[in-house]
Design a protein around this motif. Structure first.
Motif, PDB file in Angstrom:
ATOM      1  N   LEU A  38       3.685  -3.064   4.426  1.00  0.00           N
ATOM      2  CA  LEU A  38       4.661  -2.081   3.967  1.00  0.00           C
ATOM      3  C   LEU A  38       6.055  -2.677   4.103  1.00  0.00           C
ATOM      4  CD1 LEU A  38       3.298   1.167   5.651  1.00  0.00           C
ATOM      5  CD2 LEU A  38       2.754   0.218   3.412  1.00  0.00           C
ATOM      6  N   ALA A  77       3.971  -1.028  -0.932  1.00  0.00           N
ATOM      7  CA  ALA A  77       2.818  -1.505  -0.162  1.00  0.00           C
ATOM      8  C   ALA A  77       2.157  -2.626  -0.945  1.00  0.00           C
ATOM      9  CB  ALA A  77       1.824  -0.372   0.064  1.00  0.00           C
ATOM     10  N   VAL A  90      -1.007  -5.433  -1.119  1.00  0.00           N
ATOM     11  CA  VAL A  90      -2.332  -5.846  -0.669  1.00  0.00           C
ATOM     12  C   VAL A  90      -2.628  -7.151  -1.406  1.00  0.00           C
ATOM     13  CG1 VAL A  90      -4.791  -5.307  -0.635  1.00  0.00           C
ATOM     14  CG2 VAL A  90      -3.107  -3.482  -0.241  1.00  0.00           C
ATOM     15  N   VAL A 130      -0.671   5.268  -5.581  1.00  0.00           N
ATOM     16  CA  VAL A 130      -1.568   4.338  -4.884  1.00  0.00           C
ATOM     17  C   VAL A 130      -2.590   3.849  -5.909  1.00  0.00           C
ATOM     18  CG1 VAL A 130      -3.267   4.059  -3.035  1.00  0.00           C
ATOM     19  CG2 VAL A 130      -1.266   5.523  -2.670  1.00  0.00           C
ATOM     20  N   ALA A 184      -6.908   0.882  -3.695  1.00  0.00           N
ATOM     21  CA  ALA A 184      -6.344   1.047  -2.350  1.00  0.00           C
ATOM     22  C   ALA A 184      -6.421   2.499  -1.871  1.00  0.00           C
ATOM     23  CB  ALA A 184      -4.892   0.568  -2.341  1.00  0.00           C
ATOM     24  N   LEU A 193      -3.364   5.111   2.933  1.00  0.00           N
ATOM     25  CA  LEU A 193      -2.145   4.367   2.597  1.00  0.00           C
ATOM     26  C   LEU A 193      -0.975   5.291   2.261  1.00  0.00           C
ATOM     27  CD1 LEU A 193      -0.731   1.666   2.158  1.00  0.00           C
ATOM     28  CD2 LEU A 193      -1.654   1.646  -0.181  1.00  0.00           C
ATOM     29  N   ARG A 244       0.593   6.671   5.395  1.00  0.00           N
ATOM     30  CA  ARG A 244       1.270   5.600   6.148  1.00  0.00           C
ATOM     31  C   ARG A 244       2.600   5.242   5.504  1.00  0.00           C
ATOM     32  NH1 ARG A 244      -3.700   2.796   6.154  1.00  0.00           N
ATOM     33  NH2 ARG A 244      -2.731   1.005   5.161  1.00  0.00           N
TER      34      ARG A 244
END
Length: 165
Positions: free
Chosen positions: A2, A45, A47, A74, A78, A83, A86
């Motif tokens: 993040l 975010a 990944v 999102v 994911a 997520l 968060r």
């Protein structure tokens, strides 16, 4: 990972949102502004080096104790790992949000995933939530978009926002 977004994220944010129905797509220019002007109250975010999530938000101009969450996106790959929550908690922990005691967002009545996300967040913050119509389908959208319900969460203590893991 993040992190605060940067202007170079704008095009990737636009692509991500286009892959996340029922989110409303904004212009790439809007996404560039979200990723630059509002980077203190937005989060990206990653990944495996790819943008997998983005939350845009801002402090209400007349009420700096209120964080308005504009959009939560999102990527499908994911989802289901917490997520979104968060990302929002990451924003609440930032110095820009030290005065924040309320969180607001708008949600269409049928968006069950968003209702669950934000009601769950309210529980974790130990805060109540109240919803009301903010933008009416007929009055504001002329029948072209579902009503947008305003969900207001709070008040919550600074310690609650900082400790919601």
């Amino acid at each position: 990972m993040l992190r605060r977004p940067v202007s170079e994220d704008g095009a990737a944010v636009h692509r991500l949102i286009s892959r996340c129905p029922p989110l409303d797509e904004n212009s790439i220019y809007c996404n560039l502004l979200q990723a630059s002007h509002f980077s203190d109250t937005s989060v990206a975010a990653e990944v495996d080096g790819e943008l997998a999530g983005f939350v845009s938000g801002y402090l209400m101009p007349q009420r700096p104790d209120t964080l308005f969450i504009w959009q939560v996106a999102v990527a499908s790959e994911a989802r289901g790992i917490g997520l979104a929550g968060r990302m929002i908690r990451e924003i609440l922990r930032r110095p820009a949000c030290v005065q924040v005691r309320h969180l607001e967002t708008t949600i269409t009545p049928d968006n069950t995933a968003s209702w669950a996300l934000f009601r769950g967040l309210a529980r974790k913050l130990g805060a109540g939530c109240v919803d009301s119509v903010m933008f009416d389908r007929e009055r504001h959208f002329r029948g072209r978009h579902d009503s947008e319900m305003l969900l207001r969460i709070g008040p919550f203590a600074e310690a609650a926002a900082a400790s919601t893991e």
